[in-house]
Design a protein around this motif. Structure first.
Motif, PDB file in Angstrom:
ATOM      1  N   UNK A 160       0.828  -1.201   0.000  1.00 33.80           N
ATOM      2  CA  UNK A 160       0.000   0.000   0.000  1.00 33.80           C
ATOM      3  C   UNK A 160       0.861   1.249   0.000  1.00 33.80           C
ATOM      4  N   UNK A 161       0.241   2.351  -0.385  1.00 37.75           N
ATOM      5  CA  UNK A 161       0.961   3.617  -0.510  1.00 37.75           C
ATOM      6  C   UNK A 161       0.028   4.776  -0.185  1.00 37.75           C
ATOM      7  N   UNK A 162       0.496   5.661   0.675  1.00 35.81           N
ATOM      8  CA  UNK A 162      -0.237   6.884   0.984  1.00 35.81           C
ATOM      9  C   UNK A 162       0.664   8.072   0.674  1.00 35.81           C
ATOM     10  N   UNK A 198      10.884   1.499  11.102  1.00 31.69           N
ATOM     11  CA  UNK A 198       9.976   0.478  11.643  1.00 31.69           C
ATOM     12  C   UNK A 198       8.538   0.989  11.524  1.00 31.69           C
ATOM     13  N   UNK A 199       7.593   0.155  11.908  1.00 34.20           N
ATOM     14  CA  UNK A 199       6.182   0.467  11.668  1.00 34.20           C
ATOM     15  C   UNK A 199       5.700   1.677  12.456  1.00 34.20           C
ATOM     16  N   UNK A 200       6.426   2.090  13.479  1.00 37.16           N
ATOM     17  CA  UNK A 200       6.018   3.271  14.244  1.00 37.16           C
ATOM     18  C   UNK A 200       6.170   4.564  13.447  1.00 37.16           C
ATOM     19  N   UNK A 201       6.751   4.475  12.250  1.00 38.84           N
ATOM     20  CA  UNK A 201       6.917   5.668  11.417  1.00 38.84           C
ATOM     21  C   UNK A 201       5.568   6.296  11.088  1.00 38.84           C
ATOM     22  N   UNK A 202       4.522   5.471  10.989  1.00 33.30           N
ATOM     23  CA  UNK A 202       3.188   6.003  10.714  1.00 33.30           C
ATOM     24  C   UNK A 202       2.733   6.939  11.824  1.00 33.30           C
ATOM     25  N   UNK A 203       3.072   6.586  13.067  1.00 37.52           N
ATOM     26  CA  UNK A 203       2.722   7.438  14.204  1.00 37.52           C
ATOM     27  C   UNK A 203       3.493   8.746  14.127  1.00 37.52           C
ATOM     28  N   UNK A 204       4.752   8.653  13.703  1.00 41.81           N
ATOM     29  CA  UNK A 204       5.582   9.849  13.573  1.00 41.81           C
ATOM     30  C   UNK A 204       4.996  10.808  12.542  1.00 41.81           C
ATOM     31  N   UNK A 205       4.441  10.272  11.454  1.00 38.26           N
ATOM     32  CA  UNK A 205       3.878  11.125  10.420  1.00 38.26           C
ATOM     33  C   UNK A 205       2.719  11.969  10.958  1.00 38.26           C
ATOM     34  N   UNK A 206       1.966  11.430  11.903  1.00 33.94           N
ATOM     35  CA  UNK A 206       0.879  12.193  12.521  1.00 33.94           C
ATOM     36  C   UNK A 206       1.454  13.388  13.279  1.00 33.94           C
ATOM     37  N   UNK A 207       2.588  13.175  13.948  1.00 36.73           N
ATOM     38  CA  UNK A 207       3.211  14.254  14.714  1.00 36.73           C
ATOM     39  C   UNK A 207       3.913  15.276  13.818  1.00 36.73           C
ATOM     40  N   UNK A 234      -1.214  14.502   4.863  1.00 43.80           N
ATOM     41  CA  UNK A 234      -1.729  13.418   4.016  1.00 43.80           C
ATOM     42  C   UNK A 234      -2.669  13.990   2.965  1.00 43.80           C
ATOM     43  N   UNK A 235      -2.433  13.627   1.720  1.00 38.26           N
ATOM     44  CA  UNK A 235      -3.298  14.091   0.631  1.00 38.26           C
ATOM     45  C   UNK A 235      -4.612  13.319   0.667  1.00 38.26           C
ATOM     46  N   UNK A 236      -5.697  14.013   0.442  1.00 36.84           N
ATOM     47  CA  UNK A 236      -7.010  13.378   0.482  1.00 36.84           C
ATOM     48  C   UNK A 236      -7.156  12.359  -0.644  1.00 36.84           C
ATOM     49  N   UNK A 291       5.973  12.938  -0.633  1.00 35.35           N
ATOM     50  CA  UNK A 291       6.582  11.799   0.040  1.00 35.35           C
ATOM     51  C   UNK A 291       5.552  10.679   0.055  1.00 35.35           C
ATOM     52  N   UNK A 292       6.008   9.483  -0.257  1.00 38.40           N
ATOM     53  CA  UNK A 292       5.131   8.318  -0.314  1.00 38.40           C
ATOM     54  C   UNK A 292       5.477   7.384   0.828  1.00 38.40           C
ATOM     55  N   UNK A 293       4.508   7.130   1.705  1.00 38.68           N
ATOM     56  CA  UNK A 293       4.716   6.208   2.829  1.00 38.68           C
ATOM     57  C   UNK A 293       4.079   4.873   2.447  1.00 38.68           C
ATOM     58  N   UNK A 294       4.907   3.829   2.409  1.00 34.76           N
ATOM     59  CA  UNK A 294       4.475   2.557   1.853  1.00 34.76           C
ATOM     60  C   UNK A 294       4.730   1.393   2.805  1.00 34.76           C
ATOM     61  N   UNK A 295       3.941   0.339   2.637  1.00 31.58           N
ATOM     62  CA  UNK A 295       4.106  -0.899   3.402  1.00 31.58           C
ATOM     63  C   UNK A 295       4.054  -2.073   2.440  1.00 31.58           C
ATOM     64  N   UNK A 296       4.758  -3.128   2.794  1.00 35.86           N
ATOM     65  CA  UNK A 296       4.792  -4.344   1.986  1.00 35.86           C
ATOM     66  C   UNK A 296       4.674  -5.525   2.949  1.00 35.86           C
ATOM     67  N   UNK A 297       3.696  -6.394   2.706  1.00 37.38           N
ATOM     68  CA  UNK A 297       3.467  -7.525   3.613  1.00 37.38           C
ATOM     69  C   UNK A 297       4.662  -8.468   3.694  1.00 37.38           C
ATOM     70  N   UNK A 298       5.577  -8.386   2.724  1.00 32.99           N
ATOM     71  CA  UNK A 298       6.790  -9.200   2.793  1.00 32.99           C
ATOM     72  C   UNK A 298       7.706  -8.716   3.913  1.00 32.99           C
ATOM     73  N   UNK A 299       7.522  -7.453   4.330  1.00 30.36           N
ATOM     74  CA  UNK A 299       8.352  -6.853   5.382  1.00 30.36           C
ATOM     75  C   UNK A 299       7.423  -6.227   6.424  1.00 30.36           C
TER      76      UNK A 299
END
Length: 212
Positions: free
Chosen positions: A42-44, A88-97, A104-106, A63-71
């Motif tokens: 996925x990509x946001x 690590x996965x906590x980067x999503x929390x950092x993006x909120x801060x 985040x683009x709508x 900037x594109x924040x992406x996840x891959x189920x392989x990782x």
């Protein structure tokens, strides 16, 4: 992981996206490939906050924040025309801060989901690319596991792709030109997915709100 090629598959004439995906997976199974679970990438999209651009008419960066189920324990942040940060996965929390700097683009969330297949030394993933509830295209990822240098195995990858995709066989990914004799990395795969998602967005004429 090995060397990976990510490409877009055109929808078969007179068929829907899902029907084309089924045709591809049936072809893999006829070749003797075995199902190995599912996958998701996925990509946001985030854009530079207006408050950080000043009054000089500067263009915002993406900037594109992406996840891959392989990782599953990693998050990838790819800057437009720039480097790829692996966190690590906590980067999503950092993006909120960091919303004062990146917003985040709508309606920017795009992802591909599908089935993983193992065929000899090749790992093949055929996915349906979606934005919201709508199917937008088809992704095909082929990984050749025994090799980690693109220049050493592109001919093998190409031969397999030609057998599998026929006239829809893609050319060498642009990332290969930069990593020709270097060790291939997961970030190189994510760059290919980012390019694929952006290509599908443009084909569907779905601009990311708030960016341009």
């Amino acid at each position: 992981m090995g060397v990976t090629c990510v490409s877009q598959m055109s929808v078969a004439e007179g068929k829907s996206v899902q029907q084309t995906v089924e045709l591809l997976t049936q072809k893999l199974e006829m070749l003797g490939a075995e199902k190995q679970g599912t996958f998701c990438v996925d990509c946001e999209t985030y854009h530079t906050a207006a408050s950080t651009l000043g009054s000089q008419g500067q263009a915002g960066k993406l900037m594109y924040v992406m996840h891959n189920s392989e990782y599953p324990l990693s998050c990838f942040a790819l800057f437009e025309n720039g480097p790829c940060l692996i966190a690590d996965t906590n980067f999503d929390v950092l993006m909120v801060k960091l919303k004062g700097f990146f917003q985040s683009a709508k309606a920017s969330k795009i992802e591909t989901r599908g089935t993983r297949y193992q065929y000899c030394d090749f790992l093949v993933k055929v996915g349906t690319v979606t934005m919201g509830p709508s199917a937008r295209g088809i992704s095909v990822e082929v990984e050749y596991g025994p090799c980690v240098v693109a220049s050493d195995c592109w001919s093998l990858l190409l031969e397999f792709l030609q057998n599998f995709l026929g006239s829809h066989t893609p050319g060498a990914p642009t990332v290969f030109a930069n990593r020709h004799d270097a060790v291939y990395s997961p970030a190189d795969t994510m760059v290919q997915y980012m390019e694929l998602f952006n290509k599908i967005r443009k084909q569907q004429q779905v601009p990311v709100a708030g960016i341009r």
